[in-house]
Design a protein around this motif. Sequence first.
Motif, mmCIF file in Angstrom:
data_model
loop_
_atom_site.group_PDB
_atom_site.id
_atom_site.type_symbol
_atom_site.label_atom_id
_atom_site.label_comp_id
_atom_site.label_asym_id
_atom_site.label_seq_id
_atom_site.Cartn_x
_atom_site.Cartn_y
_atom_site.Cartn_z
ATOM 1 N N TRP A 1 -9.088 -3.084 -2.819
ATOM 2 C CA TRP A 1 -7.896 -2.745 -3.352
ATOM 3 C C TRP A 1 -6.844 -2.691 -2.288
ATOM 4 C CZ3 TRP A 1 -5.888 2.451 -5.534
ATOM 5 C CH2 TRP A 1 -5.212 2.430 -6.497
ATOM 6 N N GLY A 2 -5.739 -2.895 -2.584
ATOM 7 C CA GLY A 2 -4.580 -3.228 -1.670
ATOM 8 C C GLY A 2 -4.427 -2.179 -0.843
ATOM 9 N N PRO A 3 -4.456 -0.662 -1.229
ATOM 10 C CA PRO A 3 -4.172 0.345 -0.380
ATOM 11 C C PRO A 3 -5.407 0.316 0.761
ATOM 12 C CG PRO A 3 -3.805 1.167 -2.429
ATOM 13 C CD PRO A 3 -4.387 -0.468 -2.577
ATOM 14 N N ASP A 4 -6.436 -0.360 0.550
ATOM 15 C CA ASP A 4 -7.547 -0.356 1.550
ATOM 16 C C ASP A 4 -7.375 -1.323 2.538
ATOM 17 O OD1 ASP A 4 -8.828 2.168 0.580
ATOM 18 O OD2 ASP A 4 -9.702 0.726 -0.963
ATOM 19 N N LEU A 5 -6.613 -2.365 2.240
ATOM 20 C CA LEU A 5 -6.631 -3.526 3.138
ATOM 21 C C LEU A 5 -6.027 -3.137 4.684
ATOM 22 C CD1 LEU A 5 -5.157 -6.358 1.100
ATOM 23 C CD2 LEU A 5 -7.554 -5.699 1.520
ATOM 24 N N ASN A 6 -6.749 -3.574 5.680
ATOM 25 C CA ASN A 6 -6.448 -3.134 7.163
ATOM 26 C C ASN A 6 -5.528 -4.363 7.572
ATOM 27 O OD1 ASN A 6 -7.835 -5.539 8.057
ATOM 28 N ND2 ASN A 6 -9.875 -4.254 8.089
ATOM 29 N N GLN A 7 -4.916 -4.236 8.572
ATOM 30 C CA GLN A 7 -4.050 -5.324 8.951
ATOM 31 C C GLN A 7 -4.512 -6.780 9.301
ATOM 32 O OE1 GLN A 7 -0.371 -4.481 9.041
ATOM 33 N NE2 GLN A 7 -0.628 -6.875 9.143
ATOM 34 N N SER A 8 -5.864 -6.707 9.805
ATOM 35 C CA SER A 8 -6.320 -8.265 9.762
ATOM 36 C C SER A 8 -6.441 -8.762 8.233
ATOM 37 C CB SER A 8 -7.607 -7.934 10.603
ATOM 38 O OG SER A 8 -8.330 -9.130 10.556
ATOM 39 N N GLN A 9 -6.898 -7.923 7.330
ATOM 40 C CA GLN A 9 -7.013 -8.607 6.182
ATOM 41 C C GLN A 9 -5.516 -8.830 5.580
ATOM 42 O OE1 GLN A 9 -8.840 -5.163 4.498
ATOM 43 N NE2 GLN A 9 -10.829 -6.254 4.088
ATOM 44 N N ARG A 10 -4.503 -8.164 5.844
ATOM 45 C CA ARG A 10 -3.187 -8.447 5.375
ATOM 46 C C ARG A 10 -2.773 -9.651 6.002
ATOM 47 N NH1 ARG A 10 -1.496 -6.949 0.926
ATOM 48 N NH2 ARG A 10 -1.926 -4.917 0.303
ATOM 49 N N ASN A 11 -3.073 -10.032 7.148
ATOM 50 C CA ASN A 11 -2.547 -11.099 7.716
ATOM 51 C C ASN A 11 -3.160 -12.529 7.231
ATOM 52 O OD1 ASN A 11 -1.154 -9.655 9.683
ATOM 53 N ND2 ASN A 11 -2.651 -9.702 10.974
ATOM 54 N N HIS A 12 -4.142 -12.202 6.246
ATOM 55 C CA HIS A 12 -4.525 -13.362 5.483
ATOM 56 C C HIS A 12 -4.182 -13.442 4.058
ATOM 57 C CE1 HIS A 12 -7.395 -13.316 9.057
ATOM 58 N NE2 HIS A 12 -7.503 -14.742 8.628
ATOM 59 N N LYS B 1 -5.978 7.210 -2.923
ATOM 60 C CA LYS B 1 -5.670 5.941 -2.396
ATOM 61 C C LYS B 1 -4.256 5.479 -2.563
ATOM 62 C CE LYS B 1 -10.437 4.345 -1.900
ATOM 63 N NZ LYS B 1 -10.490 4.242 -0.207
ATOM 64 N N GLY B 2 -4.067 5.115 -3.937
ATOM 65 C CA GLY B 2 -2.846 4.840 -4.295
ATOM 66 C C GLY B 2 -1.608 5.635 -4.096
ATOM 67 N N ILE B 3 -1.833 6.754 -4.568
ATOM 68 C CA ILE B 3 -0.944 7.972 -4.208
ATOM 69 C C ILE B 3 -0.176 7.955 -2.842
ATOM 70 C CG2 ILE B 3 -0.344 10.183 -4.202
ATOM 71 C CD1 ILE B 3 -2.094 10.638 -6.791
ATOM 72 N N ASP B 4 -1.234 7.760 -1.969
ATOM 73 C CA ASP B 4 -0.740 7.824 -0.427
ATOM 74 C C ASP B 4 0.086 6.719 -0.117
ATOM 75 O OD1 ASP B 4 -2.604 10.001 -0.138
ATOM 76 O OD2 ASP B 4 -4.155 9.124 0.725
ATOM 77 N N VAL B 5 0.191 5.618 -0.896
ATOM 78 C CA VAL B 5 1.090 4.561 -0.673
ATOM 79 C C VAL B 5 2.095 4.311 -1.586
ATOM 80 C CG1 VAL B 5 -0.746 3.089 0.456
ATOM 81 C CG2 VAL B 5 -0.316 2.564 -1.836
#
Length: 812
Positions: free
Chosen positions: A355-366, A442-446
């Motif tokens: 899920w989007g809120p769990d993605l780290n920056q390395s995953q986001r970069n892809h 997780k969603g609320i936190d973002v």
Amino acid sequence: AHYCQCSISIMSPYCSLVLVLLVCLAGVRSLQVEWSKDMRYTIEHEGETLFKAEGGIAVFTHGQWFSQKVGNLKLKKKQDIKGSEPMMGSYTGIELTWQAGDIEFITAARNFANNHTITFHQSWPQGAKDTSLVLHNASDASAHLGVIANFPALTDTVLPGTVSWAGSFVGGQLNKSTTGAAGGPTVFYDAQDPLLRKVVMLGPLDNFKSTSAGSGMTFDNSMIAYAPGVPGTITEIPPGYNQTFIMHMGTTGGITSTIGEWGRLLQVHHKTWKVTDITLTNIGYQTDNGAGYVFCRPSAEYDNDCSKLLIDVLKILEEDGVPMGYLSFQGAGASLMSELGARSTGNAPWCVSEWGPDLNQSQRNHTPYKMDEKSFQKAIGIPLQLYAPYFCPDAKYFKINNPESNWTSTLSNTSLPGCGDFGFQDITSSESMAFYDWFFQKGIDVGMVSFEPDFMNQNYNCVPEFIESATAAHTWQHGMADAALGKNLTVQWCYATPTDILASLTMPAVTNFRVSNDFCYGKSWDVGVSSLIVWAAGAAPSKDTLWTSNNGKLAVPGCPWTPDHETPAAELHVVLSLMTTGPVGISDLINMTNVSLISRTITADGTLLKPSKPITAVDSMLAGFSDESQGYIYSTFTGSVFEAEAWYFVSFKLVNSWKLVSKDFYPPVKTGSDLIAREYHSETCTNGSSLASCGCTQIHVSDASMQTMMQIPKSDVSNVTGGTDYAPAVTTFYKVCPSGWSLLGEMSKYVSVSSVRFPDIQCTQFGINVSVQGAAKEDVSVVFATKTGTILIRDVTLSETGVANIIESQMH
């Protein structure tokens, strides 16, 4: 009587007062179950048999059918019963205890003193074993559609016309049978009666997710029947299990009125209420299938980052006077998910691996979105709606793939009917609430305030745990909904079936349902029938995302270009999206939004100016609709069911002009009343001008049944390939006060007399008093028709708190 009381604290005054009227002022029509000496039953109305039940009563247990017809279902006890139910009132009836092998099966029919309502009850005091028709192949190929008990099982009827709902997006079924667990309630009417005086609706009252519309036949496949009940996929009935169905005949006739009354009975029975949802109160921006940026391709201008692009999109819209209230963030790259082309891998479409809120920056970069969701939400300054339809088979949220997980999944079965492309996981029902409480945080936190699961049809029909249990699906759904309520989140269910809609009666956080196909594929305007059942359940129908222009004929991958994507159709999408009362989510490319068009739906702060009821097909079309060739007329209103302030009619694709008659108004117009009619695109009304000069027509209602109110012109068919027949005609009929004054409202808006803008309208002896609300310091131009037939315009500036009052009167 005591049963006429109602808890207004949990229901709207609208719903409560209607039911008080329904119960305390019951009409003279007598709808009841009649029994013969051999305990066969019929449904009677004033001496006429409306329905026969020639197949009798039957129940499946221990791998075989027990029935009156065969004679192995033995009557053990007959008992007269009486009592009362909140809002439905007092009842009398007969309860029959049957012996089916070594178990008892109880049936009861209750005739309510309001003369309009019947309930049918099935119960299993000791439970039942080996009840699956599928495992025993008891009904051949239709076993998965069948039910394990026949009561009621309606065969012959004098009301052959039907309206029902079935499958994903609660698709409307006109004069078509609805079957299986994806089927729904059914409305019966006599299409030969133009006044639609006898209209009856039958459907479940409880245990919705363990309800099937049946196979369309009696238990032994000998007769065509509407026989809803407990699905034949369920393997065992727990002790003390009950199932109730409710039949209601409309007090005033009419299809829409009857559906509304049936639904309000259910709403009061379940004490239905809904939380406030920003996706329903404010306009939003969407990135789902068919949206301009569902497959966002970042450019160098935005550092190859779609996060920055969306930030700019939302900023420009606000500068243009169309401030977004939220972002529905769910396109490709918002999470790690299986996209449309990945079905060959066994993954269900759009399933979530991470899920989007769990993605780290390395995953986001892809992905196309380089910013983490918390930073992204802070940058856009509005809350998020996030999306997770179900979880991919390889998702690490569950023990099956991750030994360190706390959660147990339940798996889909791709060999089940219609499930070949749907390999996925869900949380098991017993852990549902705890899982979603953890997951939602997780969603609320973002910055998430709203959650959308998808493919609700497959989330039930493809999961053995849910279809084989009488309680598991209910527990799973409530776990999600109750966790959302506990965290002050709202939920939209997409791709839902009728039983999902009805299940939400007890779920305050589940506020709206998609009732249209994806905008991507075309025909997302087809909401006139599907919206009726959502309205009955006290929720908001949702039309899919929309474009306000043709966006340069953008080619979205997987989306064919259809005429309803052309420029003339943009207005139709805007109008219908607003008038469904569901989310209005635009998804134009940057600088492609038709600001003038979308501004007709909102206040200065982006609040939606909605009607009081979802827009639905008019009764004449529901009753006479054999195909799509004649076109569409939908209607809605503002005000209350006792006193509408205005009615709105939207027509499109009409191949011929249409005679609009008074019986197509809901709520009904009153004989002796006066109205003013105007098509939206008529000449602009100016101060002091005559009503006729700006397209207004005065109408006196002499016959509230079949008076011709207007001849609606046929649609523009000059270039159907270019979508000209989708250009809507929006016609409003305004109530005229006894003083002769009328509020025409904010005539630049499609819903010109929205209760959101005008929360209080009072006819006085010599004029009219109006309360106005909106954004702080907003300028609002309010139009009146005076008793002398001229236009009066009052320009008001709202206070710091966004309110103003206007008092108009004319002594002579």
